[in-house]
Design an enzyme around this catalytic site. Sequence first.
Site, PDB file in Angstrom:
ATOM      1  CE1 TYR A 121      -4.325  -1.185  -0.380  1.00 31.94           C
ATOM      2  CE2 TYR A 121      -3.294  -2.872   0.638  1.00 31.94           C
ATOM      3  CZ  TYR A 121      -4.425  -2.480   0.077  1.00 31.94           C
ATOM      4  OH  TYR A 121      -5.363  -3.211  -0.507  1.00 31.94           O
ATOM      5  NE  ARG A 149      -2.692  -0.252  -4.757  1.00 29.45           N
ATOM      6  CZ  ARG A 149      -4.079  -0.578  -5.052  1.00 29.45           C
ATOM      7  NH1 ARG A 149      -4.239  -1.855  -4.180  1.00 29.45           N
ATOM      8  NH2 ARG A 149      -4.988  -0.112  -5.531  1.00 29.45           N
ATOM      9  CG  HIS A 171     -14.418  -0.367  -3.089  1.00 31.28           C
ATOM     10  ND1 HIS A 171     -14.310  -0.560  -4.578  1.00 31.28           N
ATOM     11  CD2 HIS A 171     -15.505  -1.089  -2.818  1.00 31.28           C
ATOM     12  CE1 HIS A 171     -15.374  -1.341  -4.781  1.00 31.28           C
ATOM     13  NE2 HIS A 171     -16.169  -1.746  -3.729  1.00 31.28           N
ATOM     14  CB  CYS A 208      -6.399   2.904  15.127  1.00 29.34           C
ATOM     15  SG  CYS A 208      -5.579   2.335  16.619  1.00 29.34           S
ATOM     16  CB  CYS A 238      -8.067   4.068  19.570  1.00 32.76           C
ATOM     17  SG  CYS A 238      -7.379   5.195  18.182  1.00 32.76           S
ATOM     18  CB  CYS A 295      -3.988   4.773  20.987  1.00 32.32           C
ATOM     19  SG  CYS A 295      -4.299   3.379  19.852  1.00 32.32           S
ATOM     20  CB  SER A 326     -16.107  -3.346 -14.304  1.00 24.57           C
ATOM     21  OG  SER A 326     -16.441  -3.801 -13.434  1.00 24.57           O
ATOM     22  CB  VAL A 354     -13.376   2.474 -22.779  1.00 23.89           C
ATOM     23  CG1 VAL A 354     -12.815   4.018 -22.982  1.00 23.89           C
ATOM     24  CG2 VAL A 354     -12.934   1.730 -21.963  1.00 23.89           C
TER      25      VAL A 354
HETATM   26 ZN   LIG Z   1      -5.240   4.149  17.955  1.00 21.98          ZN
END
Ligand SMILES: [Zn+2]
Length: 247
Positions: free
Chosen positions: A67, A70, A120, A128, A131, A153, A192, A217
């Site tokens: 991630y 990305r 999404h 977190c 918390c 936290c 899609s 498209v």
């Molecule tokens: Zn936290």
Amino acid sequence: MEEKIKSVAERIKKSNKLTVLTGAGISKASGIPTFRGKDGLWNKYSPSELATYQAFSKNPKLVWSWYNYRRKIIKSAKPNAAHYAIYELEKIFKDNFTLITQNIDSLHRRAGNKNILELHGNIFQTKCLICDKVYFDDKIYEEEELPPRCRFCGGKTRPNVVWFGENLDRNILDAAMAASAQCDLFLCVGTSGVVQPAASLPKIAADIRAYVVEINVEYSGVSIYADEVIIAKAEEVLPRIVDLVKD
Ligand SMILES: [Zn+2]
């Protein structure tokens, strides 16, 4: 094509409540890759091996690292003409406008849109697990900082995105369904039409007899519910439609 563009612009002018749904297709022109296999660094993994809670609990550092990578690519991408055209629509319709997106790339926010339901999640948010706080986080981490700790936290965190096998946030989904059931014009861009439950939203709109427009498209799962389908690149067609709406 010209006739369709004019007729969709007329429809938008006459409508009172507009809901827009966007998918990965709208971000293609911004150069956001689909992250499926082609990239050297990650080609030994498939997204389904990384974008799941199982993968995360087994190896949080690996999933965070993906991630983080990305994030870096997405951060350097820019909104395109289709994103900006949709921002213009929000300015015209004000409170009678809802944008629903399947994208986690934040490009709609960067284009200026405010009323956005991110089905999404958002790659620039961290959640977190201790918390439960969700906060804005666009930092590109060094490998040794991963997985990052909660700013509040110090607890374990995850990217605030929906993984394969996970449910969508109930409140966001309810709001998306309500916006689809209450609009008189539903505009679907670059989806899609196969990923549920997003794919059911144009059908909800069609069921209450909203006018459904698709810009894509290629024909998709949405096309069968659409009153008008424009097969074209959104970044080319949407700005032209919006110019006519503003005329
Ligand atoms: Zn936290």
